[in-house]
Motif scaffolding. Structure first.
Motif, PDB file in Angstrom:
ATOM      1  N   GLU A 235     -30.688 -69.398 -60.128  1.00  0.00           N
ATOM      2  CA  GLU A 235     -30.087 -68.077 -59.976  1.00  0.00           C
ATOM      3  C   GLU A 235     -31.061 -67.084 -59.349  1.00  0.00           C
ATOM      4  OE1 GLU A 235     -29.034 -67.138 -63.964  1.00  0.00           O
ATOM      5  OE2 GLU A 235     -27.419 -68.632 -64.065  1.00  0.00           O
ATOM      6  N   ARG A 236     -32.336 -67.424 -59.316  1.00  0.00           N
ATOM      7  CA  ARG A 236     -33.350 -66.554 -58.715  1.00  0.00           C
ATOM      8  C   ARG A 236     -33.459 -66.878 -57.234  1.00  0.00           C
ATOM      9  NH1 ARG A 236     -32.820 -66.919 -64.307  1.00  0.00           N
ATOM     10  NH2 ARG A 236     -34.196 -65.430 -65.341  1.00  0.00           N
ATOM     11  N   ARG A 237     -33.230 -65.899 -56.393  1.00  0.00           N
ATOM     12  CA  ARG A 237     -33.031 -66.150 -54.968  1.00  0.00           C
ATOM     13  C   ARG A 237     -34.258 -66.714 -54.265  1.00  0.00           C
ATOM     14  NH1 ARG A 237     -35.263 -62.195 -51.771  1.00  0.00           N
ATOM     15  NH2 ARG A 237     -36.061 -60.356 -52.854  1.00  0.00           N
ATOM     16  N   LEU A 238     -35.464 -66.457 -54.758  1.00  0.00           N
ATOM     17  CA  LEU A 238     -36.661 -66.892 -54.049  1.00  0.00           C
ATOM     18  C   LEU A 238     -37.214 -68.223 -54.538  1.00  0.00           C
ATOM     19  CD1 LEU A 238     -38.694 -63.570 -53.637  1.00  0.00           C
ATOM     20  CD2 LEU A 238     -37.302 -64.754 -51.938  1.00  0.00           C
ATOM     21  N   VAL A 239     -36.662 -68.784 -55.586  1.00  0.00           N
ATOM     22  CA  VAL A 239     -37.204 -70.038 -56.107  1.00  0.00           C
ATOM     23  C   VAL A 239     -36.828 -71.179 -55.164  1.00  0.00           C
ATOM     24  CG1 VAL A 239     -37.237 -71.677 -58.010  1.00  0.00           C
ATOM     25  CG2 VAL A 239     -37.166 -69.222 -58.482  1.00  0.00           C
ATOM     26  N   ARG A 240     -37.846 -71.824 -54.615  1.00  0.00           N
ATOM     27  CA  ARG A 240     -37.646 -72.938 -53.679  1.00  0.00           C
ATOM     28  C   ARG A 240     -38.086 -74.276 -54.273  1.00  0.00           C
ATOM     29  NH1 ARG A 240     -35.720 -69.030 -51.548  1.00  0.00           N
ATOM     30  NH2 ARG A 240     -36.051 -68.290 -49.409  1.00  0.00           N
ATOM     31  N   GLY A 241     -38.944 -74.203 -55.285  1.00  0.00           N
ATOM     32  CA  GLY A 241     -39.467 -75.431 -55.870  1.00  0.00           C
ATOM     33  C   GLY A 241     -39.960 -75.164 -57.271  1.00  0.00           C
ATOM     34  N   VAL A 242     -40.391 -76.239 -57.931  1.00  0.00           N
ATOM     35  CA  VAL A 242     -40.934 -76.094 -59.278  1.00  0.00           C
ATOM     36  C   VAL A 242     -42.238 -76.866 -59.378  1.00  0.00           C
ATOM     37  CG1 VAL A 242     -38.625 -75.839 -60.285  1.00  0.00           C
ATOM     38  CG2 VAL A 242     -39.737 -78.077 -60.282  1.00  0.00           C
TER      39      VAL A 242
ATOM     40  N   PRO B 189     -55.184 -61.990 -41.259  1.00  0.00           N
ATOM     41  CA  PRO B 189     -53.796 -61.535 -41.326  1.00  0.00           C
ATOM     42  C   PRO B 189     -52.895 -62.585 -41.989  1.00  0.00           C
ATOM     43  CG  PRO B 189     -54.279 -62.322 -39.113  1.00  0.00           C
ATOM     44  CD  PRO B 189     -55.550 -62.466 -39.911  1.00  0.00           C
ATOM     45  N   VAL B 190     -52.381 -62.268 -43.161  1.00  0.00           N
ATOM     46  CA  VAL B 190     -51.443 -63.142 -43.871  1.00  0.00           C
ATOM     47  C   VAL B 190     -50.107 -62.415 -43.927  1.00  0.00           C
ATOM     48  CG1 VAL B 190     -50.941 -64.355 -46.018  1.00  0.00           C
ATOM     49  CG2 VAL B 190     -53.313 -64.115 -45.254  1.00  0.00           C
ATOM     50  N   ASP B 191     -49.111 -62.933 -43.217  1.00  0.00           N
ATOM     51  CA  ASP B 191     -47.851 -62.200 -43.184  1.00  0.00           C
ATOM     52  C   ASP B 191     -46.790 -62.756 -44.135  1.00  0.00           C
ATOM     53  OD1 ASP B 191     -47.103 -64.445 -41.758  1.00  0.00           O
ATOM     54  OD2 ASP B 191     -46.506 -63.382 -39.943  1.00  0.00           O
ATOM     55  N   ARG B 192     -47.016 -63.950 -44.696  1.00  0.00           N
ATOM     56  CA  ARG B 192     -46.109 -64.510 -45.684  1.00  0.00           C
ATOM     57  C   ARG B 192     -46.929 -65.330 -46.674  1.00  0.00           C
ATOM     58  NH1 ARG B 192     -40.989 -62.733 -46.013  1.00  0.00           N
ATOM     59  NH2 ARG B 192     -39.780 -64.637 -45.747  1.00  0.00           N
ATOM     60  N   LEU B 193     -46.410 -65.454 -47.889  1.00  0.00           N
ATOM     61  CA  LEU B 193     -47.092 -66.286 -48.880  1.00  0.00           C
ATOM     62  C   LEU B 193     -46.072 -66.909 -49.812  1.00  0.00           C
ATOM     63  CD1 LEU B 193     -47.307 -64.829 -51.968  1.00  0.00           C
ATOM     64  CD2 LEU B 193     -48.717 -63.234 -50.635  1.00  0.00           C
ATOM     65  N   VAL B 194     -46.482 -68.033 -50.394  1.00  0.00           N
ATOM     66  CA  VAL B 194     -45.694 -68.723 -51.406  1.00  0.00           C
ATOM     67  C   VAL B 194     -46.401 -68.520 -52.746  1.00  0.00           C
ATOM     68  CG1 VAL B 194     -44.796 -70.956 -52.194  1.00  0.00           C
ATOM     69  CG2 VAL B 194     -44.896 -70.432 -49.737  1.00  0.00           C
ATOM     70  N   PHE B 195     -45.685 -67.936 -53.702  1.00  0.00           N
ATOM     71  CA  PHE B 195     -46.221 -67.803 -55.048  1.00  0.00           C
ATOM     72  C   PHE B 195     -46.058 -69.125 -55.792  1.00  0.00           C
ATOM     73  CE2 PHE B 195     -45.180 -67.508 -59.531  1.00  0.00           C
ATOM     74  CZ  PHE B 195     -46.304 -66.902 -60.045  1.00  0.00           C
ATOM     75  N   VAL B 196     -47.125 -69.569 -56.450  1.00  0.00           N
ATOM     76  CA  VAL B 196     -47.082 -70.784 -57.264  1.00  0.00           C
ATOM     77  C   VAL B 196     -47.392 -70.411 -58.707  1.00  0.00           C
ATOM     78  CG1 VAL B 196     -48.048 -73.088 -57.633  1.00  0.00           C
ATOM     79  CG2 VAL B 196     -47.745 -72.208 -55.304  1.00  0.00           C
ATOM     80  N   GLU B 197     -46.594 -70.957 -59.619  1.00  0.00           N
ATOM     81  CA  GLU B 197     -46.704 -70.626 -61.037  1.00  0.00           C
ATOM     82  C   GLU B 197     -48.137 -70.760 -61.542  1.00  0.00           C
ATOM     83  OE1 GLU B 197     -47.095 -72.717 -63.922  1.00  0.00           O
ATOM     84  OE2 GLU B 197     -47.611 -74.502 -62.783  1.00  0.00           O
TER      85      GLU B 197
ATOM     86  N   PRO C  64     -42.776 -57.698 -49.016  1.00  0.00           N
ATOM     87  CA  PRO C  64     -42.017 -58.749 -48.327  1.00  0.00           C
ATOM     88  C   PRO C  64     -42.840 -59.959 -47.922  1.00  0.00           C
ATOM     89  CG  PRO C  64     -42.403 -56.877 -46.863  1.00  0.00           C
ATOM     90  CD  PRO C  64     -42.855 -56.455 -48.228  1.00  0.00           C
ATOM     91  N   ARG C  65     -44.164 -59.915 -48.115  1.00  0.00           N
ATOM     92  CA  ARG C  65     -44.956 -61.117 -47.841  1.00  0.00           C
ATOM     93  C   ARG C  65     -44.582 -62.252 -48.791  1.00  0.00           C
ATOM     94  NH1 ARG C  65     -51.004 -59.055 -48.412  1.00  0.00           N
ATOM     95  NH2 ARG C  65     -49.983 -58.151 -50.262  1.00  0.00           N
ATOM     96  N   ILE C  66     -44.121 -61.928 -49.987  1.00  0.00           N
ATOM     97  CA  ILE C  66     -43.772 -62.961 -50.974  1.00  0.00           C
ATOM     98  C   ILE C  66     -42.421 -63.549 -50.582  1.00  0.00           C
ATOM     99  CG2 ILE C  66     -43.398 -63.472 -53.404  1.00  0.00           C
ATOM    100  CD1 ILE C  66     -45.058 -60.925 -54.040  1.00  0.00           C
ATOM    101  N   GLY C  67     -42.473 -64.723 -49.947  1.00  0.00           N
ATOM    102  CA  GLY C  67     -41.258 -65.299 -49.366  1.00  0.00           C
ATOM    103  C   GLY C  67     -40.645 -66.423 -50.163  1.00  0.00           C
ATOM    104  N   ALA C  68     -41.370 -66.972 -51.129  1.00  0.00           N
ATOM    105  CA  ALA C  68     -40.847 -68.087 -51.907  1.00  0.00           C
ATOM    106  C   ALA C  68     -41.608 -68.173 -53.220  1.00  0.00           C
ATOM    107  CB  ALA C  68     -40.967 -69.396 -51.138  1.00  0.00           C
ATOM    108  N   ILE C  69     -40.958 -68.771 -54.201  1.00  0.00           N
ATOM    109  CA  ILE C  69     -41.544 -68.963 -55.525  1.00  0.00           C
ATOM    110  C   ILE C  69     -41.478 -70.435 -55.887  1.00  0.00           C
ATOM    111  CG2 ILE C  69     -41.210 -68.537 -58.008  1.00  0.00           C
ATOM    112  CD1 ILE C  69     -40.100 -65.770 -57.258  1.00  0.00           C
ATOM    113  N   VAL C  70     -42.618 -70.977 -56.353  1.00  0.00           N
ATOM    114  CA  VAL C  70     -42.652 -72.283 -57.011  1.00  0.00           C
ATOM    115  C   VAL C  70     -42.804 -71.984 -58.499  1.00  0.00           C
ATOM    116  CG1 VAL C  70     -43.863 -74.478 -57.261  1.00  0.00           C
ATOM    117  CG2 VAL C  70     -43.654 -73.416 -54.997  1.00  0.00           C
ATOM    118  N   ALA C  71     -41.730 -72.169 -59.239  1.00  0.00           N
ATOM    119  CA  ALA C  71     -41.664 -71.735 -60.628  1.00  0.00           C
ATOM    120  C   ALA C  71     -42.027 -72.873 -61.580  1.00  0.00           C
ATOM    121  CB  ALA C  71     -40.260 -71.217 -60.942  1.00  0.00           C
TER     122      ALA C  71
END
Length: 283
Positions: A104-111, A47-55, A78-85
């Motif tokens: 300006e992108r609301r989910l970007v938390r890091g790079v 069970p994975v209820d959240r994930l961080v997308f990484v570029e 809604p599992r995609i909770g943050a973006i590392v762009a």
């Protein structure tokens, strides 16, 4: 295998028919769409209820488009909770317009700006690169460090020179597990962990071992050392899917991490498997 819902701090999603990924031409096993539904299937019973997308190292012209594409995916999942762009931090101050647009992108938390493929082992210590990294706190962004073990000493120095930046080391610095290399990596991990502004992802380790013949005992010394150095307050689980599929399936990697931490407290295991990622990436 029983496990509480986890947060995966390192997932790649992409569609080569939408955006360009030139590097995938050399890795045909990965060169096809990997979308949220595919990730669900790969997780199996986990069970994975959240994930961080990484570029995913998209073509330079597609870096902002990648963040927008994933933002669109997150509207339906809604599992995609943050973006590392992706960001061209090697440009120094000239990277500011790119960072402003990411902000300006609301989910970007890091790079992340991949370092692993650079032939210069001290690429990340070039003045312009350091200048670019030092911009990140202005936008509230962290930096994901992705290096091979031979570049780890330079990465330690990068962190030292950027004390105001929050870092996370991807894939435990990609140790040379396949070749049995550990001594220099152990020393560099110890040095990295002494710096209070860096966390570490327990991810991508099977891929650094023999893809066909690895077993969990091969990985145990590396997992143990990461946890010993960083402690359960600064380590977070990452699946590195689908790159991880070159060496393992998702449930097997989960089982390996749970086996290696079987004698830890339930509170420590929860920090590793979900809470640290939630805090670091503000999920």
């Amino acid at each position: 295998m029983s496990v509480f819902p986890i947060i995966d701090s390192h997932v790649h999603l992409y569609d080569p028919s939408v955006l360009g990924y030139p590097w995938m031409a050399g890795v045909p096993a990965l060169n096809r769409p990997h979308l949220p539904g595919d990730f669900t299937g790969a997780c199996g019973p986990i069970p994975v209820d959240r994930l961080v997308f990484v570029e995913v190292d998209a073509a330079p012209a597609d870096r902002l488009a990648e963040a927008d594409w994933v933002t669109g995916l997150a509207e339906a999942d809604p599992r995609i909770g943050a973006i590392v762009a992706a960001a061209p931090l090697e440009l120094g101050s000239a990277a500011e317009p790119h960072l402003e647009r990411l902000a300006e992108r609301r989910l970007v938390r890091g790079v992340r700006r991949l370092i692993q493929s650079e032939p210069d082992p001290e690429f990340c210590l070039r003045p312009d690169f350091i200048e670019g990294v030092r911009l990140l706190p202005r936008y509230g962004f962290s930096f994901d460090i992705c290096v091979y073990h031979g570049q780890l000493a330079a990465a330690v120095e990068l962190v030292r020179r950027c004390p105001e930046v929050r870092f996370v080391l991807d894939h435990a610095g990609k140790p040379g597990i396949r070749a049995g290399l550990i001594d220099r990596w152990r020393t560099d991990i110890e040095a990295m962990a002494e710096l209070p502004n860096v966390w570490c992802k327990l991810s991508g380790m099977a891929t650094e071992a023999d893809h066909v013949a690895w077993n969990r005992e091969d990985l145990r010394p590396y997992i143990d050392h990461v946890i010993e150095c960083f402690g359960f307050r600064r380590v977070m689980f990452g699946g590195d899917w689908p790159v991880s599929t070159l060496a393992t399936d998702y449930p097997r990697w989960i089982e390996t991490v749970l086996w290696a931490t079987q004698f830890c407290t339930s509170a420590d295991r929860r920090r590793l498997m979900r809470e640290n990622a939630a805090e670091f990436y503000a999920l």
